[in-house]
Design a protein around this motif. Structure first.
Motif, PDB file in Angstrom:
ATOM      1  N   ILE A   1       0.839  -1.201   0.000  1.00 18.79           N
ATOM      2  CA  ILE A   1       0.000   0.000   0.000  1.00 18.79           C
ATOM      3  C   ILE A   1       0.874   1.251   0.000  1.00 18.79           C
ATOM      4  CG2 ILE A   1      -1.582   1.389   1.423  1.00 18.79           C
ATOM      5  CD1 ILE A   1      -2.843  -1.337   2.280  1.00 18.79           C
ATOM      6  N   GLN A   2       1.910   1.250   0.837  1.00 22.44           N
ATOM      7  CA  GLN A   2       2.801   2.403   0.905  1.00 22.44           C
ATOM      8  C   GLN A   2       3.515   2.622  -0.429  1.00 22.44           C
ATOM      9  OE1 GLN A   2       3.010   4.700   3.315  1.00 22.44           O
ATOM     10  NE2 GLN A   2       1.319   3.590   4.228  1.00 22.44           N
ATOM     11  N   GLU A   3       3.940   1.553  -1.073  1.00 19.59           N
ATOM     12  CA  GLU A   3       4.611   1.684  -2.364  1.00 19.59           C
ATOM     13  C   GLU A   3       3.656   2.214  -3.428  1.00 19.59           C
ATOM     14  OE1 GLU A   3       6.362  -2.173  -2.954  1.00 19.59           O
ATOM     15  OE2 GLU A   3       8.064  -1.705  -1.658  1.00 19.59           O
ATOM     16  N   ASP A   4       2.393   1.775  -3.390  1.00 22.22           N
ATOM     17  CA  ASP A   4       1.389   2.298  -4.326  1.00 22.22           C
ATOM     18  C   ASP A   4       1.148   3.788  -4.095  1.00 22.22           C
ATOM     19  OD1 ASP A   4       1.096  -0.206  -5.461  1.00 22.22           O
ATOM     20  OD2 ASP A   4      -0.785  -0.671  -4.416  1.00 22.22           O
ATOM     21  N   VAL A   5       1.047   4.183  -2.827  1.00 22.44           N
ATOM     22  CA  VAL A   5       0.854   5.593  -2.492  1.00 22.44           C
ATOM     23  C   VAL A   5       2.056   6.411  -2.956  1.00 22.44           C
ATOM     24  CG1 VAL A   5       0.652   7.244  -0.593  1.00 22.44           C
ATOM     25  CG2 VAL A   5      -0.732   5.162  -0.577  1.00 22.44           C
ATOM     26  N   ALA A   6       3.253   5.903  -2.713  1.00 21.46           N
ATOM     27  CA  ALA A   6       4.468   6.608  -3.133  1.00 21.46           C
ATOM     28  C   ALA A   6       4.476   6.815  -4.644  1.00 21.46           C
ATOM     29  CB  ALA A   6       5.711   5.828  -2.698  1.00 21.46           C
ATOM     30  N   GLU A   7       4.157   5.791  -5.391  1.00 16.52           N
ATOM     31  CA  GLU A   7       4.143   5.893  -6.853  1.00 16.52           C
ATOM     32  C   GLU A   7       3.108   6.918  -7.313  1.00 16.52           C
ATOM     33  OE1 GLU A   7       3.669   3.136 -10.860  1.00 16.52           O
ATOM     34  OE2 GLU A   7       3.320   2.223  -8.900  1.00 16.52           O
ATOM     35  N   HIS A   8       1.908   6.836  -6.755  1.00 17.66           N
ATOM     36  CA  HIS A   8       0.852   7.785  -7.132  1.00 17.66           C
ATOM     37  C   HIS A   8       1.249   9.218  -6.782  1.00 17.66           C
ATOM     38  CE1 HIS A   8      -3.113   9.478  -7.778  1.00 17.66           C
ATOM     39  NE2 HIS A   8      -3.008  10.035  -6.584  1.00 17.66           N
ATOM     40  N   PHE A   9       1.750   9.419  -5.561  1.00 16.97           N
ATOM     41  CA  PHE A   9       2.106  10.765  -5.104  1.00 16.97           C
ATOM     42  C   PHE A   9       3.203  11.372  -5.971  1.00 16.97           C
ATOM     43  CE2 PHE A   9       4.325  13.915  -2.606  1.00 16.97           C
ATOM     44  CZ  PHE A   9       3.282  14.664  -2.080  1.00 16.97           C
TER      45      PHE A   9
ATOM     46  N   VAL B   1       7.966  10.900   4.455  1.00 14.56           N
ATOM     47  CA  VAL B   1       7.210   9.877   5.192  1.00 14.56           C
ATOM     48  C   VAL B   1       7.923   9.534   6.496  1.00 14.56           C
ATOM     49  CG1 VAL B   1       6.470   7.449   5.167  1.00 14.56           C
ATOM     50  CG2 VAL B   1       6.036   8.919   3.185  1.00 14.56           C
ATOM     51  N   GLN B   2       9.241   9.418   6.441  1.00 18.98           N
ATOM     52  CA  GLN B   2      10.021   9.119   7.645  1.00 18.98           C
ATOM     53  C   GLN B   2       9.841  10.224   8.684  1.00 18.98           C
ATOM     54  OE1 GLN B   2      14.269   9.027   7.079  1.00 18.98           O
ATOM     55  NE2 GLN B   2      14.620   8.047   9.052  1.00 18.98           N
ATOM     56  N   ALA B   3       9.948  11.475   8.253  1.00 22.16           N
ATOM     57  CA  ALA B   3       9.802  12.601   9.186  1.00 22.16           C
ATOM     58  C   ALA B   3       8.395  12.640   9.778  1.00 22.16           C
ATOM     59  CB  ALA B   3      10.107  13.917   8.476  1.00 22.16           C
TER      60      ALA B   3
END
Length: 70
Positions: free
Chosen positions: A25-33, A49-51
């Motif tokens: 899910i996080q990888e999908d969000v990263a790609e979309h963003f 995201v880390q911060a």
């Protein structure tokens, strides 16, 4: 996974499948963003995201009074 709390350790459990789902899910969000906000790079996205995660954890631990938002 272990979460350090004071002098005690509290065990945090997540299944392998749940962790895989979370990562995907996080990888999908990263790609979309990053696609929608070009030229933001993947490295910039994950650094943000880390911060945000570190700030949220501090909030959950009661280390912050308030999160500042724009």
């Amino acid at each position: 996974m272990l979460k350090y709390v004071g002098n005690d350790y509290v065990i945090m459990i997540i299944t392998r499948n749940a962790l895989t789902d979370l990562r995907e899910i996080q990888e999908d969000v990263a790609e979309h963003f990053t696609d929608e906000n070009f030229p933001i790079s993947g490295e910039t996205y994950w650094t943000c995201v880390q911060a945000l995660a570190e700030a949220k954890l501090a909030e959950l631990r009661g280390e912050l009074n308030e999160i500042v938002q724009d």
